[in-house]
Design an enzyme around this catalytic site. Structure first.
Site, PDB file in Angstrom:
ATOM      1  CG  ASN A  33      -6.030  -6.992  -1.009  1.00 44.95           C
ATOM      2  OD1 ASN A  33      -7.186  -6.901  -1.422  1.00 44.95           O
ATOM      3  ND2 ASN A  33      -5.206  -7.948  -1.393  1.00 44.95           N
ATOM      4  NE  ARG A  37      -5.892  -7.091  -5.551  1.00 46.91           N
ATOM      5  CZ  ARG A  37      -6.495  -8.260  -5.521  1.00 46.91           C
ATOM      6  NH1 ARG A  37      -6.966  -8.724  -4.384  1.00 46.91           N
ATOM      7  NH2 ARG A  37      -6.612  -8.975  -6.601  1.00 46.91           N
ATOM      8  CG  HIS A  62      -3.092 -12.388 -11.039  1.00 45.23           C
ATOM      9  ND1 HIS A  62      -3.364 -13.524 -11.763  1.00 45.23           N
ATOM     10  CD2 HIS A  62      -3.711 -12.550  -9.856  1.00 45.23           C
ATOM     11  CE1 HIS A  62      -4.134 -14.340 -11.061  1.00 45.23           C
ATOM     12  NE2 HIS A  62      -4.357 -13.766  -9.890  1.00 45.23           N
ATOM     13  NE  ARG A  71     -10.589 -18.652 -10.159  1.00 46.50           N
ATOM     14  CZ  ARG A  71      -9.874 -17.535 -10.027  1.00 46.50           C
ATOM     15  NH1 ARG A  71      -9.881 -16.622 -10.972  1.00 46.50           N
ATOM     16  NH2 ARG A  71      -9.128 -17.347  -8.956  1.00 46.50           N
ATOM     17  CD  GLU A 127      -0.411  -9.616  -5.963  1.00 49.57           C
ATOM     18  OE1 GLU A 127      -0.244 -10.565  -5.174  1.00 49.57           O
ATOM     19  OE2 GLU A 127      -1.372  -9.531  -6.738  1.00 49.57           O
TER      20      GLU A 127
END
Ligand code: ADP
Length: 400
Positions: A7, A91, A180, A241, A384
């Site tokens: 990743n 990824r 995601h 955010r 993941e």
């Protein structure tokens, strides 16, 4: 089969070596500050040993080289030679509308990922650098791209097209993509397995609540809606955010405050969410600590965060015509009993009721719903990397 999962982010490379057959992690690590003189290499291998050292990693190629060298190293290594790495799973953040599933990486695939840089300018370029570096280091090993967006490619048009002039979708590819995906897919599969039920018969709402947050409606194993959209600044409030806000607020900042695009970006991406609300931190742990001490603004921030999540649960239950399982995952979802409790309170009308004693769990796969509840509320630690390894295995076992 041993699969290396990579990743590569804008200044870091995370990796895991996974034995995909027994789902066991063999070793994992992280290189931070790639491209700087003071990079940091962290490497963990059994039985719970950890090495952390400073180094200078100029680029992704030297980063990947260091990872492989470490894995085969006589002293701390976990494999005899690099031939034991049978495949690499990467990824990749944005597959646009081009990849509805994981793919074997070919030159053609690389070109399409390059085309999608315009959709993910911060993420796809380092993902590509990681792929190219790994290909140079392991030229004969098959590589697979696993996209954050793929799982959401099953979302129907009515949920992914925005109500703005249609040409924006048709000509500019402006639509909901969702992110995601690997996590939402992993936890929904895991939840069904845990309850010994078939995904085909389940309506699941997955709440990935970490620094970045997104919530998905997963009907019969397929994503049918998700809270992140064209980009990663909508839906839930996150660490820094804002999530869903009225676009008039942006117009206000532009017209009344005369702020420039970059300044507005800074506010909505970096200074909002839990940080902006609480004025304390983007980290839910710190906000919770202050709330427990009686800080009202901290309390309000957690209330707002939980309120948004509750609204998504209501909306997605409506979208699917019901809900069988609610899954909490990622840093906050897995570890915060306070947030889980606030999100689930007063939801008995939907059959959602958690057991406060069971809810004290942190980072563990567990059913936290009360025995008389209709809906199973689960905490499912996301993984993941394992999902990427499994996807990679699925693809390379077919080509052999
Ligand atoms: P990322 O999106 O960066 O992968 P994570 O899934 O690791 O993020 O989640 C990170 C967030 O999880 C932290 O910012 C913190 O707010 C939250 N978190 C971690 N542990 C706890 C905890 N024990 N209680 C509450 N929140 C926690």
């Amino acid at each position: 089969m041993k699969i290396l999962v990579i990743n590569s982010g804008s200044s870091s490379i995370k990796f895991q070596l996974v034995n995909v057959e027994n789902e066991k992690l063999i070793a994992k690590g992280l290189i931070e500050r790639v491209g700087f003189k003071d990079s940091i290499f962290t490497y963990q291998f059994p039985p719970n040993l950890k090495i952390k050292k400073g180094c200078s990693i100029d680029d992704y190629k030297s980063g990947i080289h260091l990872i492989i060298e470490t894995l085969v190293n006589v002293k701390d290594g976990v494999i005899k030679n690099m031939n034991e790495i049978k495949a690499v799973g990467h990824r990749v953040v944005h597959g646009g509308e081009d990849f509805a599933s994981s793919v074997l990486i070919t030159d053609e695939v690389i070109k399409v990922v390059e085309k999608n840089i315009e959709l993910a300018p911060l993420h796809n370029p380092p993902n590509l650098l990681g792929i190219k570096a790994a290909k140079e280091e392991l030229p004969d090993v098959p590589m697979v791209g696993v996209f954050d967006t793929s799982f959401h490619q099953t979302i129907p048009e009515k949920a992914f097209i925005y109500p703005i002039p249609y040409e924006y979708y048709k000509n500019k590819r402006i639509r909901r993509f969702g992110f995601h995906g690997t996590s939402h897919q992993y936890v929904s599969i895991k939840a069904a397995e845990f309850l010994k039920r078939s995904l085909e018969e389940l309506k699941i709402i997955t709440l990935h609540l970490g620094n970045g947050c997104s919530i998905s409606a997963v009907n019969k194993g397929k994503s049918v809606d998700t809270s992140l959209g064209y980009g990663t600044m909508c839906g839930m409030p996150m660490g820094t955010r804002a999530g869903d806000i009225d676009p008039n607020i942006i117009l206000y900042m532009m017209e009344k405050e005369k702020l420039k695009t970059n300044e507005i970006k800074q506010i909505i991406y970096k200074k909002s969410g839990m940080l902006g609300l609480s004025g304390i931190s983007s980290d839910m742990r710190e906000v919770e600590d202050e709330a427990l001490k009686g800080n009202e603004r901290a309390n309000l921030s957690i209330d707002i965060f939980s309120y948004y999540a509750k609204k998504f649960i209501g909306a997605y239950a409506a979208v699917m015509g019901g809900v069988d399982i609610i899954v909490f995952t990622a840093g906050i979802g897995e570890n915060s009993p306070i947030v889980r409790k606030k999100i689930c309170e007063n939801m008995e009308f939907l059959g959602i009721k958690i057991d406060e004693n069971k809810n004290v769990v942190k980072g563990e796969l567990k059913n936290i719903s009360s025995i008389d509840a209709k809906v199973s509320v689960l905490v499912v630690p996301t993984n993941e990397e394992l999902m990427i390894a499994k996807e990679t295995y699925k693809i390379v076992s077919v080509i052999k």
